[in-house]
Scaffold this active site. Structure first.
Site, PDB file in Angstrom:
ATOM      1  N   ASP A   1     -19.992 -28.788 -82.500  1.00  0.00           N
ATOM      2  CA  ASP A   1     -19.730 -28.205 -80.786  1.00  0.00           C
ATOM      3  C   ASP A   1     -20.468 -27.412 -80.154  1.00  0.00           C
ATOM      4  OD1 ASP A   1     -18.887 -27.935 -78.593  1.00  0.00           O
ATOM      5  OD2 ASP A   1     -16.607 -27.654 -78.872  1.00  0.00           O
TER       6      ASP A   1
ATOM      7  N   ASP B   1     -16.975 -20.053 -77.360  1.00  0.00           N
ATOM      8  CA  ASP B   1     -15.643 -20.130 -77.782  1.00  0.00           C
ATOM      9  C   ASP B   1     -15.344 -19.022 -78.565  1.00  0.00           C
ATOM     10  OD1 ASP B   1     -15.383 -22.213 -76.039  1.00  0.00           O
ATOM     11  OD2 ASP B   1     -15.466 -23.581 -77.605  1.00  0.00           O
TER      12      ASP B   1
ATOM     13  N   SER C   1     -13.772 -30.721 -81.721  1.00  0.00           N
ATOM     14  CA  SER C   1     -14.183 -30.079 -80.360  1.00  0.00           C
ATOM     15  C   SER C   1     -13.214 -28.958 -80.110  1.00  0.00           C
ATOM     16  CB  SER C   1     -14.281 -31.284 -79.395  1.00  0.00           C
ATOM     17  OG  SER C   1     -15.165 -32.291 -79.659  1.00  0.00           O
ATOM     18  N   CYS C   2     -13.418 -28.230 -78.962  1.00  0.00           N
ATOM     19  CA  CYS C   2     -12.371 -27.222 -78.662  1.00  0.00           C
ATOM     20  C   CYS C   2     -11.265 -27.902 -78.334  1.00  0.00           C
ATOM     21  CB  CYS C   2     -13.111 -26.381 -77.476  1.00  0.00           C
ATOM     22  SG  CYS C   2     -12.195 -24.973 -76.841  1.00  0.00           S
ATOM     23  N   PRO C   3     -10.050 -27.063 -78.936  1.00  0.00           N
ATOM     24  CA  PRO C   3      -9.958 -25.724 -79.582  1.00  0.00           C
ATOM     25  C   PRO C   3      -9.963 -25.921 -80.859  1.00  0.00           C
ATOM     26  CG  PRO C   3      -7.790 -26.655 -78.876  1.00  0.00           C
ATOM     27  CD  PRO C   3      -8.667 -27.508 -78.301  1.00  0.00           C
TER      28      PRO C   3
END
Length: 202
Positions: free
Chosen positions: A44, A50, A17-19
């Site tokens: 994701d 993003d 998942s981010c980041p």
């Protein structure tokens, strides 16, 4: 979208998942040459947004997303070397406003626009030559080494890299336009990228 891109490297960020997908992409793109393509595999759902944001900040080009079976393939084209330098990006700079004033006054200088063709076609400085950054080294042989050359991109990062390319090729009167087209308030033309014509000072 058809998967027509030919990546030079692939990062498998599935399950992250981010980041973290961005973090891994940033490390991988450091090893690529300007003009090469990075492929990122991600699960994701927020990754496309993003990566679009990351590319806007870094001047890399987000090429698009291809849906595969249960995951996404994201493609990013490297357009500028990564740098940890802060502050001024090239030793000689000119503001977008100052460039507009000089062109309006009829000063003799060559303007090179090193953005991608579609960026140029969407809106560029009248008379500017379209020379995408990855073609600049080859195009430099056509330029007058005694001419003053202003290099412009969207934010000033790609154009700073372009200035360094020209400087290393022996050009002495090169200036970086900051912050580039993002702050340009002078006249704008659309269309007309095509093949860059023979340079002529204006």
């Amino acid at each position: 979208m058809n998967a027509t891109f030919k990546p030079s490297a692939t990062v498998d960020a599935r399950g992250l998942s981010c980041p973290l997908p961005i973090v891994r992409a940033r490390k991988a793109i450091d090893a690529l040459q300007v003009g090469e393509i990075l492929e990122v595999l991600a699960t994701d759902k927020g990754a496309p947004a993003d990566f679009r944001g990351w590319c806007e900040q870094t001047e890399h080009k987000f090429l698009g997303v291809v849906e595969d079976e249960g995951f996404l393939r994201l493609y990013v084209k490297k357009l500028v070397p990564e740098t940890k330098e802060k502050g001024q990006l090239f030793e000689r700079e000119i503001s977008s406003q100052e460039l507009a004033r000089r062109l309006e006054a009829g000063d003799t200088l060559t303007v090179l626009d090193v953005r991608e063709p579609e960026e140029y076609e969407a809106g560029h400085i009248p008379g500017a030559l379209s020379v995408p950054i990855e073609t600049l080294s080859e195009f430099a042989a056509k330029l007058d080494r005694t001419a003053e050359i202003a290099v412009v991109c969207r934010s000033g990062r790609r154009s700073a890299y372009g200035c360094r390319i020209l400087q290393q090729a022996g050009f002495e009167k090169v200036v970086n336009v900051v912050p580039g087209m993002s702050a340009w308030s002078g006249p704008v033309e659309q269309g007309g990228a095509g093949a860059a014509p023979a340079p002529a000072s204006r």
